[in-house]
Design an enzyme around this catalytic site. Structure first.
Site, PDB file in Angstrom:
ATOM      1  N   ARG A 174      65.725 -13.718  -0.196  1.00  0.00           N
ATOM      2  CA  ARG A 174      66.859 -14.653  -0.092  1.00  0.00           C
ATOM      3  C   ARG A 174      66.334 -16.047  -0.396  1.00  0.00           C
ATOM      4  O   ARG A 174      65.121 -16.279  -0.344  1.00  0.00           O
ATOM      5  CB  ARG A 174      67.458 -14.604   1.315  1.00  0.00           C
ATOM      6  CG  ARG A 174      68.030 -13.250   1.651  1.00  0.00           C
ATOM      7  CD  ARG A 174      68.482 -13.162   3.103  1.00  0.00           C
ATOM      8  NE  ARG A 174      68.933 -11.799   3.403  1.00  0.00           N
ATOM      9  CZ  ARG A 174      68.757 -11.183   4.562  1.00  0.00           C
ATOM     10  NH1 ARG A 174      68.144 -11.808   5.563  1.00  0.00           N
ATOM     11  NH2 ARG A 174      69.197  -9.963   4.751  1.00  0.00           N
ATOM     12  N   ARG A 267      76.623 -15.464   7.890  1.00  0.00           N
ATOM     13  CA  ARG A 267      75.241 -15.725   7.439  1.00  0.00           C
ATOM     14  C   ARG A 267      75.215 -15.972   5.933  1.00  0.00           C
ATOM     15  O   ARG A 267      74.403 -16.746   5.431  1.00  0.00           O
ATOM     16  CB  ARG A 267      74.334 -14.551   7.815  1.00  0.00           C
ATOM     17  CG  ARG A 267      72.874 -14.847   7.580  1.00  0.00           C
ATOM     18  CD  ARG A 267      71.982 -13.786   8.173  1.00  0.00           C
ATOM     19  NE  ARG A 267      72.038 -12.541   7.421  1.00  0.00           N
ATOM     20  CZ  ARG A 267      71.371 -11.422   7.739  1.00  0.00           C
ATOM     21  NH1 ARG A 267      70.618 -11.410   8.827  1.00  0.00           N
ATOM     22  NH2 ARG A 267      71.460 -10.337   7.011  1.00  0.00           N
ATOM     23  N   ARG A 278      75.923  -2.330   5.139  1.00  0.00           N
ATOM     24  CA  ARG A 278      75.236  -2.646   6.405  1.00  0.00           C
ATOM     25  C   ARG A 278      76.136  -2.338   7.611  1.00  0.00           C
ATOM     26  O   ARG A 278      75.670  -1.858   8.642  1.00  0.00           O
ATOM     27  CB  ARG A 278      74.783  -4.115   6.405  1.00  0.00           C
ATOM     28  CG  ARG A 278      73.555  -4.308   5.519  1.00  0.00           C
ATOM     29  CD  ARG A 278      73.091  -5.744   5.401  1.00  0.00           C
ATOM     30  NE  ARG A 278      71.935  -5.804   4.505  1.00  0.00           N
ATOM     31  CZ  ARG A 278      70.740  -6.293   4.809  1.00  0.00           C
ATOM     32  NH1 ARG A 278      70.539  -6.838   5.987  1.00  0.00           N
ATOM     33  NH2 ARG A 278      69.753  -6.286   3.936  1.00  0.00           N
TER      34      ARG A 278
HETATM   35  N1  LIG Z   1      74.707 -14.662  20.021  1.00  0.00           N
HETATM   36  C1  LIG Z   1      75.097 -15.077  18.825  1.00  0.00           C
HETATM   37  N2  LIG Z   1      76.315 -15.633  18.677  1.00  0.00           N
HETATM   38  C2  LIG Z   1      76.754 -16.045  17.480  1.00  0.00           C
HETATM   39  N3  LIG Z   1      76.022 -15.978  16.338  1.00  0.00           N
HETATM   40  C3  LIG Z   1      74.815 -15.433  16.427  1.00  0.00           C
HETATM   41  C4  LIG Z   1      74.267 -14.957  17.667  1.00  0.00           C
HETATM   42  N4  LIG Z   1      73.032 -14.469  17.441  1.00  0.00           N
HETATM   43  C5  LIG Z   1      72.795 -14.636  16.126  1.00  0.00           C
HETATM   44  N5  LIG Z   1      73.845 -15.217  15.516  1.00  0.00           N
HETATM   45  C6  LIG Z   1      74.012 -15.522  14.085  1.00  0.00           C
HETATM   46  O1  LIG Z   1      74.256 -14.278  13.437  1.00  0.00           O
HETATM   47  C7  LIG Z   1      73.681 -14.264  12.141  1.00  0.00           C
HETATM   48  C8  LIG Z   1      72.782 -13.048  12.001  1.00  0.00           C
HETATM   49  O2  LIG Z   1      71.637 -13.239  12.825  1.00  0.00           O
HETATM   50  P1  LIG Z   1      70.216 -12.733  12.386  1.00  0.00           P
HETATM   51  O3  LIG Z   1      69.958 -13.101  10.968  1.00  0.00           O
HETATM   52  O4  LIG Z   1      69.248 -13.203  13.402  1.00  0.00           O
HETATM   53  O5  LIG Z   1      70.440 -11.151  12.481  1.00  0.00           O
HETATM   54  P2  LIG Z   1      69.421  -9.960  12.287  1.00  0.00           P
HETATM   55  O6  LIG Z   1      69.706  -8.983  13.338  1.00  0.00           O
HETATM   56  O7  LIG Z   1      68.036 -10.483  12.192  1.00  0.00           O
HETATM   57  O8  LIG Z   1      69.886  -9.392  10.877  1.00  0.00           O
HETATM   58  P3  LIG Z   1      69.054  -8.501   9.812  1.00  0.00           P
HETATM   59  O9  LIG Z   1      68.749  -7.219  10.455  1.00  0.00           O
HETATM   60  O10 LIG Z   1      69.997  -8.362   8.687  1.00  0.00           O
HETATM   61  O11 LIG Z   1      67.835  -9.260   9.421  1.00  0.00           O
HETATM   62  C9  LIG Z   1      72.943 -15.576  11.961  1.00  0.00           C
HETATM   63  O12 LIG Z   1      73.747 -16.456  11.208  1.00  0.00           O
HETATM   64  C10 LIG Z   1      72.764 -16.092  13.399  1.00  0.00           C
HETATM   65  O13 LIG Z   1      72.768 -17.495  13.463  1.00  0.00           O
HETATM   66  N1  LIG Z   2      61.700   0.445   9.245  1.00  0.00           N
HETATM   67  C1  LIG Z   2      61.608  -0.859   8.962  1.00  0.00           C
HETATM   68  N2  LIG Z   2      62.684  -1.649   8.997  1.00  0.00           N
HETATM   69  C2  LIG Z   2      62.520  -2.948   8.735  1.00  0.00           C
HETATM   70  C3  LIG Z   2      61.264  -3.496   8.435  1.00  0.00           C
HETATM   71  N3  LIG Z   2      61.412  -4.828   8.223  1.00  0.00           N
HETATM   72  C4  LIG Z   2      62.708  -5.094   8.412  1.00  0.00           C
HETATM   73  N4  LIG Z   2      63.370  -3.971   8.718  1.00  0.00           N
HETATM   74  C5  LIG Z   2      64.795  -3.805   9.019  1.00  0.00           C
HETATM   75  O1  LIG Z   2      65.539  -3.850   7.839  1.00  0.00           O
HETATM   76  C6  LIG Z   2      66.839  -4.297   8.133  1.00  0.00           C
HETATM   77  C7  LIG Z   2      67.309  -5.255   7.079  1.00  0.00           C
HETATM   78  O2  LIG Z   2      66.533  -6.405   7.069  1.00  0.00           O
HETATM   79  P1  LIG Z   2      66.933  -7.649   6.129  1.00  0.00           P
HETATM   80  O3  LIG Z   2      65.816  -8.632   6.291  1.00  0.00           O
HETATM   81  O4  LIG Z   2      67.068  -7.119   4.748  1.00  0.00           O
HETATM   82  O5  LIG Z   2      68.249  -8.166   6.650  1.00  0.00           O
HETATM   83  C8  LIG Z   2      66.800  -4.899   9.528  1.00  0.00           C
HETATM   84  O6  LIG Z   2      67.430  -3.991  10.420  1.00  0.00           O
HETATM   85  C9  LIG Z   2      65.348  -4.945   9.852  1.00  0.00           C
HETATM   86  O7  LIG Z   2      65.105  -4.716  11.233  1.00  0.00           O
HETATM   87  C10 LIG Z   2      60.138  -2.632   8.412  1.00  0.00           C
HETATM   88  O8  LIG Z   2      58.992  -3.021   8.172  1.00  0.00           O
HETATM   89  N5  LIG Z   2      60.346  -1.331   8.681  1.00  0.00           N
END
Ligand SMILES: Nc1ncnc2c1ncn2[C@@H]1O[C@H](COP(=O)(O)OP(=O)(O)OP(=O)(O)O)[C@@H](O)[C@H]1O
Ligand SMILES: Nc1nc2c(ncn2[C@@H]2O[C@H](COP(=O)(O)O)[C@@H](O)[C@H]2O)c(=O)[nH]1
Length: 382
Positions: A174, A267, A278
């Site tokens: 990204r 996001r 997703r």
């Molecule tokens: N408790 C919350 N309330 C509202 N918005 C939230 C909260 N927690 C996270 N967010 C927002 O939700 C969006 C998704 O959060 P984040 O990128 O941390 O998710 P993630 O679980 O890491 O996703 P991925 O698995 O795709 O990487 C972000 O824009 C973040 O700012």
């Molecule tokens: N099994 C694994 N899952 C992973 C790893 N690193 C990230 N993730 C998961 O992928 C999704 C999507 O991530 P995104 O960055 O594309 O939004 C998210 O649920 C991560 O937890 C890995 O090494 N192994």
């Protein structure tokens, strides 16, 4: 068959008091069962490199194994003691306190798994640390639930305590993502080759792309004595649970599927097609996350601050516990002149310099249980 070792095999007798290593020239040998591990090799006149060879007493063959993990830097000499017949504790002479204790895993569960994959002898290096090196934390949950947000908050508040395991992925970066920081972005063919070579602790096909945690990514964190955090999907969590990495498993739930969709959309990082994929996968992950028995804790991320407080609490980071855990792991300041032995569960380092002896400071006693190496790779044999 490999090259003949540069020592006389008859010399490799185990003596009676638990000292099972012998030094021959620039190499040290440790015998475990039928195998003698020969560690070391001349680098230049003053330093040794830490090569490994395995001499099989039953066949008389000497082989060079596949060596996993970051290799220790060269040193002025070494001592070795076997621990539980599955690891060899190496003490490097004249090294810095944070670099003097290493483990060579020779028959841990991890090494045995790797031997099966590679079809040949495998050993693995891991740096030892004294003090806490707590279990890694695996965080899973559907895409958009806030895993990354919570992990960033933890890393920001406790930078010296936690380190992020940087995964590999075949998805495109990204716009704000940096290679080597958020992910190791890689080609599918390259990652498939590395998977075949046994470089990954776990991997999964997630939302149409390959993701995986390399052994090196976890070791890069644990080698610094920090607690490793993994952000991986439920399939990956299942694989880690079945591996020799002892971790804490946390599943993060959204307050509702509608709120999850709002977060994913706001996001703004995915195409419409990706968002739908997703969300579809999120339903399965929610079911598995809550019923698979993989996860030790389930947290609801409704209010972000409240969820973060709950996360800190279950990691023992609230109040007084946090202050204690903030202290850095200890190293050992070792002189070049010392010997190492093992008695029961204690490692005894005898520092032989006259000044130290006079000051009655010539013995360092370490409890084996206080030494962490390969930090959390444990043997799950009963
Ligand atoms: N408790 C919350 N309330 C509202 N918005 C939230 C909260 N927690 C996270 N967010 C927002 O939700 C969006 C998704 O959060 P984040 O990128 O941390 O998710 P993630 O679980 O890491 O996703 P991925 O698995 O795709 O990487 C972000 O824009 C973040 O700012
Ligand atoms: N099994 C694994 N899952 C992973 C790893 N690193 C990230 N993730 C998961 O992928 C999704 C999507 O991530 P995104 O960055 O594309 O939004 C998210 O649920 C991560 O937890 C890995 O090494 N192994």
């Amino acid at each position: 068959m490999g090259e003949a070792p540069a020592f006389v095999v008859d010399d490799l007798l185990q003596n009676q008091d638990g000292f099972d290593s012998k030094s021959k020239g620039c190499k040290i040998t440790t015998t475990i069962g039928d195998k003698t591990y020969v560690i070391g090799g001349e680098n230049d006149e003053s330093t040794l490199s830490l090569e490994v060879q395995i001499f099989d007493k039953a066949t008389g063959n000497c082989a060079t194994p596949i060596v996993l993990g970051a290799k220790p830097s060269s040193c002025k000499g070494l001592s070795a003691v076997s621990l539980n017949d599955d690891r060899i504790l190496i003490v490097k002479k004249g090294s810095t306190p944070d670099d003097c204790i290493w483990f060579l895993e020779v028959d841990t569960r991890f090494v045995r798994e790797q031997k099966k994959i590679q079809g040949t002898d495998v050993v693995a290096w891991s740096r030892g640390a004294r003090g806490y090196a707590e279990k890694p934390v695996v965080i899973s949950g559907p895409s958009g639930v806030g895993k990354g947000t919570l992990i960033s908050m933890l890393m920001k508040e406790f930078p010296s305590m936690f380190g992020f395991s940087v995964s590999h992925t075949t998805r495109a970066p990204r716009c704000m993502e940096k290679d080597g920081v958020h992910y190791h972005f890689t080609e599918r063919s390259v990652m498939e080759k590395e998977l075949k070579d046994g470089k990954f602790l776990e991997h999964a096909l997630v939302h149409g792309n390959l993701y995986g945690t390399s052994i090196e990514a976890v070791e890069a964190v644990t080698d610094t004595g920090k607690r490793c955090i993994l952000d991986i999907d439920v399939q990956g969590a299942r694989s880690v649970k079945a591996s020799s990495l002892e971790a804490i498993f946390i599943f993060i739930c959204p307050p509702s599927m509608e709120e999850l969709e709002t977060r994913l959309r706001s996001r703004g990082t995915e195409t419409e097609e990706q968002i739908l994929k997703r969300l579809q996968n999120a339903k399965k992950e929610m079911e598995q996350g809550q019923s698979s028995g993989i996860f030790d804790h389930i947290l609801y991320n409704d209010n972000l601050d409240e969820c973060y407080e709950s996360l800190k609490k279950l990691l023992g980071l609230d109040g007084a516990a946090a202050a204690t855990q903030r202290s850095a792991p200890q190293g050992i300041d070792l002189p070049a002149d010392h010997s190492v032995s093992k008695m029961d569960n204690k490692i005894i380092i005898n520092c032989g310099t006259a000044e130290l002896k006079k000051a009655s400071k010539n013995l360092i006693v370490l409890d084996v249980s206080s030494l962490k190496g390969g930090s959390s790779w444990t043997d799950k044999r009963a």
